[in-house]
Write a protein that holds these residues in place. Structure first.
Motif, PDB file in Angstrom:
ATOM      1  N   ASP A   1      -5.575  -8.769 -11.151  1.00 55.17           N
ATOM      2  CA  ASP A   1      -6.410  -8.009 -11.916  1.00 55.17           C
ATOM      3  C   ASP A   1      -6.101  -6.722 -12.264  1.00 55.17           C
ATOM      4  O   ASP A   1      -5.855  -5.865 -11.557  1.00 55.17           O
ATOM      5  CB  ASP A   1      -7.802  -8.043 -10.843  1.00 55.17           C
ATOM      6  CG  ASP A   1      -9.058  -7.521 -11.577  1.00 55.17           C
ATOM      7  OD1 ASP A   1      -9.006  -6.604 -12.349  1.00 55.17           O
ATOM      8  OD2 ASP A   1     -10.186  -8.134 -11.157  1.00 55.17           O
TER       9      ASP A   1
ATOM     10  N   TYR B   1      -6.379  -9.859 -16.995  1.00 58.75           N
ATOM     11  CA  TYR B   1      -5.474 -10.176 -15.946  1.00 58.75           C
ATOM     12  C   TYR B   1      -4.024  -9.933 -16.461  1.00 58.75           C
ATOM     13  O   TYR B   1      -3.877 -10.280 -17.819  1.00 58.75           O
ATOM     14  CB  TYR B   1      -5.734 -11.695 -15.759  1.00 58.75           C
ATOM     15  CG  TYR B   1      -7.165 -11.947 -15.098  1.00 58.75           C
ATOM     16  CD1 TYR B   1      -7.470 -11.531 -13.644  1.00 58.75           C
ATOM     17  CD2 TYR B   1      -7.960 -12.521 -15.894  1.00 58.75           C
ATOM     18  CE1 TYR B   1      -8.722 -11.645 -12.872  1.00 58.75           C
ATOM     19  CE2 TYR B   1      -9.280 -12.899 -15.257  1.00 58.75           C
ATOM     20  CZ  TYR B   1      -9.671 -12.459 -14.015  1.00 58.75           C
ATOM     21  OH  TYR B   1     -10.826 -12.471 -13.510  1.00 58.75           O
TER      22      TYR B   1
ATOM     23  N   ASN C   1       0.864  -1.270  -0.041  1.00 59.61           N
ATOM     24  CA  ASN C   1       0.163   0.154  -0.046  1.00 59.61           C
ATOM     25  C   ASN C   1       0.729   1.351   0.051  1.00 59.61           C
ATOM     26  O   ASN C   1       0.661   2.234  -0.755  1.00 59.61           O
ATOM     27  CB  ASN C   1      -0.977   0.017   1.117  1.00 59.61           C
ATOM     28  CG  ASN C   1      -2.024  -1.027   1.178  1.00 59.61           C
ATOM     29  OD1 ASN C   1      -2.459  -1.385  -0.024  1.00 59.61           O
ATOM     30  ND2 ASN C   1      -2.590  -1.581   2.073  1.00 59.61           N
TER      31      ASN C   1
ATOM     32  N   GLY D   1      -3.529   2.038 -15.017  1.00 59.09           N
ATOM     33  CA  GLY D   1      -4.380   1.722 -15.910  1.00 59.09           C
ATOM     34  C   GLY D   1      -3.534   0.948 -16.874  1.00 59.09           C
ATOM     35  O   GLY D   1      -2.423   1.087 -16.952  1.00 59.09           O
TER      36      GLY D   1
ATOM     37  N   TYR E   1      -7.831  -4.422 -13.733  1.00 56.68           N
ATOM     38  CA  TYR E   1      -8.749  -3.332 -13.302  1.00 56.68           C
ATOM     39  C   TYR E   1      -8.775  -2.670 -12.268  1.00 56.68           C
ATOM     40  O   TYR E   1      -8.489  -1.387 -11.801  1.00 56.68           O
ATOM     41  CB  TYR E   1     -10.157  -3.928 -13.571  1.00 56.68           C
ATOM     42  CG  TYR E   1     -10.637  -4.159 -14.955  1.00 56.68           C
ATOM     43  CD1 TYR E   1     -10.428  -2.953 -16.033  1.00 56.68           C
ATOM     44  CD2 TYR E   1     -11.139  -5.287 -15.331  1.00 56.68           C
ATOM     45  CE1 TYR E   1     -10.658  -3.322 -17.298  1.00 56.68           C
ATOM     46  CE2 TYR E   1     -11.596  -5.338 -16.760  1.00 56.68           C
ATOM     47  CZ  TYR E   1     -11.355  -4.491 -17.731  1.00 56.68           C
ATOM     48  OH  TYR E   1     -11.505  -4.718 -19.043  1.00 56.68           O
ATOM     49  N   ASN E   2      -8.390  -3.598 -10.891  1.00 55.30           N
ATOM     50  CA  ASN E   2      -8.630  -3.112  -9.788  1.00 55.30           C
ATOM     51  C   ASN E   2      -7.339  -3.306  -8.648  1.00 55.30           C
ATOM     52  O   ASN E   2      -7.193  -2.800  -7.830  1.00 55.30           O
ATOM     53  CB  ASN E   2      -9.768  -3.675  -8.900  1.00 55.30           C
ATOM     54  CG  ASN E   2      -9.563  -5.224  -8.844  1.00 55.30           C
ATOM     55  OD1 ASN E   2      -8.748  -5.707  -8.798  1.00 55.30           O
ATOM     56  ND2 ASN E   2     -10.762  -5.674  -8.520  1.00 55.30           N
ATOM     57  N   GLY E   3      -6.387  -4.110  -9.612  1.00 57.83           N
ATOM     58  CA  GLY E   3      -4.955  -4.143  -8.973  1.00 57.83           C
ATOM     59  C   GLY E   3      -4.972  -5.371  -7.812  1.00 57.83           C
ATOM     60  O   GLY E   3      -4.025  -5.483  -7.225  1.00 57.83           O
ATOM     61  N   GLU E   4      -6.290  -5.887  -7.644  1.00 59.92           N
ATOM     62  CA  GLU E   4      -6.094  -7.203  -6.922  1.00 59.92           C
ATOM     63  C   GLU E   4      -5.391  -8.156  -7.292  1.00 59.92           C
ATOM     64  O   GLU E   4      -5.274  -8.737  -8.331  1.00 59.92           O
ATOM     65  CB  GLU E   4      -7.553  -7.575  -6.495  1.00 59.92           C
ATOM     66  CG  GLU E   4      -7.890  -8.720  -5.671  1.00 59.92           C
ATOM     67  CD  GLU E   4      -9.097  -9.109  -5.424  1.00 59.92           C
ATOM     68  OE1 GLU E   4      -9.596 -10.143  -4.975  1.00 59.92           O
ATOM     69  OE2 GLU E   4     -10.287  -8.352  -6.013  1.00 59.92           O
TER      70      GLU E   4
ATOM     71  N   MET F   1       0.482  -2.477 -13.814  1.00 64.76           N
ATOM     72  CA  MET F   1      -0.451  -1.807 -13.565  1.00 64.76           C
ATOM     73  C   MET F   1      -0.420  -0.151 -14.082  1.00 64.76           C
ATOM     74  O   MET F   1      -1.439   0.474 -14.147  1.00 64.76           O
ATOM     75  CB  MET F   1      -0.811  -1.519 -12.063  1.00 64.76           C
ATOM     76  CG  MET F   1      -1.414  -2.762 -11.236  1.00 64.76           C
ATOM     77  SD  MET F   1      -2.830  -3.458 -11.901  1.00 64.76           S
ATOM     78  CE  MET F   1      -3.800  -1.925 -11.836  1.00 64.76           C
TER      79      MET F   1
ATOM     80  N   ARG G   1       2.412   1.899  -3.359  1.00 68.88           N
ATOM     81  CA  ARG G   1       1.095   2.339  -4.427  1.00 68.88           C
ATOM     82  C   ARG G   1       0.944   3.728  -4.210  1.00 68.88           C
ATOM     83  O   ARG G   1       0.582   4.302  -5.081  1.00 68.88           O
ATOM     84  CB  ARG G   1       0.023   1.405  -4.361  1.00 68.88           C
ATOM     85  CG  ARG G   1      -1.073   1.653  -5.462  1.00 68.88           C
ATOM     86  CD  ARG G   1      -2.160   0.557  -5.506  1.00 68.88           C
ATOM     87  NE  ARG G   1      -3.181   1.100  -6.142  1.00 68.88           N
ATOM     88  CZ  ARG G   1      -4.028   0.365  -6.880  1.00 68.88           C
ATOM     89  NH1 ARG G   1      -4.168  -0.966  -6.477  1.00 68.88           N
ATOM     90  NH2 ARG G   1      -5.085   0.743  -7.658  1.00 68.88           N
TER      91      ARG G   1
ATOM     92  N   LYS H   1     -15.251  -7.530 -17.482  1.00 67.91           N
ATOM     93  CA  LYS H   1     -14.857  -7.353 -16.136  1.00 67.91           C
ATOM     94  C   LYS H   1     -13.752  -8.113 -15.602  1.00 67.91           C
ATOM     95  O   LYS H   1     -12.986  -8.266 -14.687  1.00 67.91           O
ATOM     96  CB  LYS H   1     -15.844  -7.251 -15.219  1.00 67.91           C
ATOM     97  CG  LYS H   1     -16.904  -6.380 -15.158  1.00 67.91           C
ATOM     98  CD  LYS H   1     -17.946  -6.460 -14.230  1.00 67.91           C
ATOM     99  CE  LYS H   1     -19.209  -5.475 -14.376  1.00 67.91           C
ATOM    100  NZ  LYS H   1     -20.293  -5.403 -13.497  1.00 67.91           N
TER     101      LYS H   1
END
Length: 644
Positions: free
Chosen positions: A230, A213, A113, A127, A232-235, A589, A116, A210
């Motif tokens: 992921d 990857y 965190n 993105g 899209y959301n960075g998970e 990312m 990021r 949605k």
């Protein structure tokens, strides 16, 4: 030709008369950790001859008792007839399930965190350049009977406003059946080329907009860590790690470079890292997450300069020869299909750029994730993996060097050393009666000792009076844990084989200690030399970041006490996990992060320690515990005074 059978694997192969036994093990597809790549120096390819005609050279790594029981070194043995050979329990179990620092624990999540947030605060955007769109195509009729691909292009041009639409053979092969199975309702994955052109790289049934990857991979000399993301959301969807299968060709980059020059050596090394290491990790993550390979459309990898060459199958021999020139430091985008990597074949492989022959993309990636490039403070970054790399600087400058530390920090060149995996001793304490207390990864029986455990052990032995400041074991101590061989070389026993149901005792020898002292001295002298080149000293350091495979269990205080790290305020020293993998994730990312990464690699100034006149003097002085000049370690000196 002769036949040889390997137990307990039950594998039997035919080899030429006179074949080297280690080569036969490799041909049988059995992993065997060989740090010295068959020179006979490490003693880790120990096997037991059950029957047959095998001629073996004598070795100091085989005791008389072992010799009587049929043990030989595979690399020093020649097969002269049919034989049966038993391969004892070794580190092959540590090829998988290694304790790689990732983003799963609360500590690593905090590191993640923070990294990021630093990127976002610097104005970078997250993105991906890869896009997904849901399309409903008009089914064909007798009146509208254009080809399937022309029909797809027509809808892409009309709905997405592209003038030119391309795809390659794998997509053409999927189109006929998939369109009809999906009732012409599909999701395309595509890569725009400006505003007018795009290339379709995947087609899926139904609305899958949605699901997008990517994969990030840290290619270490010893270990490889990967995560599925992921986009899209960075998970983090899944993660996996293992030893680098190239370990069977040597523990360090020099041994592997040498092997790459022999026959099909380069192809074997490339196969080991991709087909035997990276692809199995990807497959495991796909199985864990339920994601298919075609859905993975972005791939970022980082490794040291040698690993980058071997990953691409590029001849690396000139890296080790003066003036140490790499074939490349930055590569063009390469398609996954060119390397047979198990992701979408049209995926572009982004390999993080290196700095020099011995400072690779893993360090560029680590500097990106650590935020040194955006800091006003003077930060010292140290990567403690199989090699030791150091970076010092801030937002205005970055200086870097590589130390010849060897693989000791990950258990290499240590007789009972192993990677940080299940069964590795990661923490040690020794009481006043010389008895050890061990913390073992996974709470399993101890199988060996990893880097953090070795640091603890040497520090504890020093303060318990078991070894002197040269690393030599003190004689005549009242304990059965110390013994000396016929050559007078001492060892300290951490775990007796009878008590732990092992094939041999787990111990550390004076040779092991000497190897580790040289490794820690390389780090300390590298730091000192780099600072002197800048007319600075330890007082100019605001923070120290420790990264790399040595693990989350590193005791900073003990690392200082043995003289690996400078004796400064320990609140300034922080472990930041697998910074290389983190940097790959950020690059995956964000296009802004990728551009910053390349700027970092271009801006770092490399210092070649081998031509620095003061480096060797600094190194020799640091080959003591903690140092020949104890005044450089005032807190350690006080500890010595208290223990006297």
């Amino acid at each position: 030709m002769v036949r040889i059978k390997f137990n307990p694997y039950g594998r039997e192969i035919e080899v030429p008369d006179g074949e080297n036994l280690l080569e036969a093990v490799r041909k049988a597809g059995i992993f065997m950790d060989t740090p010295c790549n068959g020179s006979g120096a490490c003693g880790k390819c120990k096997v037991r001859v059950i029957s047959g005609n095998i001629i073996s050279m004598s070795s100091k790594n085989i005791t008389e008792t072992e010799k009587k029981n049929g043990y030989v070194l595979a690399c020093q043995s020649i097969i002269k007839g049919n034989a049966v050979v038993e391969i004892p329990e070794t580190e092959s179990s540590s090829m998988h399930g290694m304790k790689i620092e990732d983003f799963s624990s609360s500590r690593e999540k905090d590191i993640f965190n923070d990294s990021r947030e630093r990127m976002l605060k610097s104005g970078m955007k997250f993105g991906t350049y890869v896009k997904k769109e849901y399309l409903e195509l008009d089914p064909p009729t007798l009146d509208d009977n254009i080809s399937d691909f022309e029909r797809l292009k027509r809808h892409v041009k009309k709905q997405l406003n592209y003038n030119s639409v391309f795809c390659r053979l794998p997509i053409l092969k999927k189109i006929p059946k998939l369109l009809r199975k999906a009732d012409f309702k599909i999701t395309i994955t595509h890569i725009p080329r400006g505003k007018e052109k795009t290339t379709i790289i995947n087609i899926e049934e139904g609305d899958k907009t949605k699901e997008l990857y990517g994969a990030a991979v840290d290619i270490g000399t010893t270990s490889v860590a990967a995560c599925l993301v992921d986009l899209y959301n960075g998970e983090l969807i899944a993660k996996a790690s293992s030893g680098n299968a190239q370990m069977k060709y040597g523990a360090d980059v020099i041994n592997r470079i040498i092997y790459s020059t022999k026959g099909s050596g380069l192809e074997e090394l490339n196969h080991a890292v991709i087909q035997e290491t990276i692809n199995p990790l990807l497959s495991k993550m796909y199985m864990d997450s339920g994601i298919s390979r075609d859905q993975v459309v972005s791939f970022v990898a980082a490794g040291n300069t040698t690993m980058s060459h071997l990953f691409l199958g590029v001849y690396p021999n000139f890296l080790r020869m003066e003036p140490y020139i790499p074939a490349f430091v930055k590569t063009p985008f390469i398609k996954a299909s060119e390397l047979d990597i198990e992701v979408n074949p049209e995926t572009f492989i982004y390999l993080v750029p290196s700095v020099a022959s011995y400072v690779g993309g893993d360090i560029s990636s680590g500097v990106l994730s650590s935020g040194i490039w955006n800091s006003e403070e003077n930060i010292l970054f140290i990567d403690l993996g199989t090699n030791g790399e150091i970076v010092f600087g801030n937002s205005e400058y970055l200086m870097t060097c590589a130390c010849s530390a060897g693989p000791a920090f990950e258990g290499g060149e240590i007789s009972c050393g192993m990677r940080a995996s299940g069964g590795a001793v990661e923490k040690v304490s020794i009481d006043s009666s010389y008895e050890p207390t061990l913390k073992v990864i996974g709470q399993e029986k101890p199988l060996g000792i990893c880097g953090s455990g070795i640091i603890d052990l040497i520090c504890e032995m020093m303060f318990a009076g078991i070894i002197d400041r040269k690393g030599k074991i003190v004689r005549d101590l009242d304990t059965n844990r110390i013994r000396f061989d016929e050559h007078g070389i001492g060892e300290y026993i951490l775990a007796f084989k009878e008590q732990c149901d092992l094939e041999r005792d787990i111990s550390i020898t004076e040779v092991d200690i000497d190897n580790f002292i040289r490794a820690k001295a390389a780090i300390y002298s590298g730091i000192t030399t780099l600072l002197k080149d800048l007319s600075m000293d330890f007082t100019d350091i605001d923070k120290i970041y420790i990264a790399g495979g040595i693990g989350n269990s590193l005791d900073i205080g003990n690392a200082v006490k043995i003289g690996m790290l400078p004796d400064i305020d320990q609140n300034k020293i922080h472990y930041i996990g697998n910074s290389s993998l983190m940097g790959c994730y950020l690059t995956l990312m964000s296009e802004d992060a990728r551009r910053k990464l390349e700027e970092i690699a271009n801006s770092m100034t490399y210092v070649e320690l081998s031509v620095e006149p003061e480096y060797m003097d600094e190194f020799v002085s640091a080959c003591f515990l903690p140092h020949t000049d104890i005044d450089k370690f005032p807190t350690v000196k006080r500890c010595f005074n208290k223990s006297v």
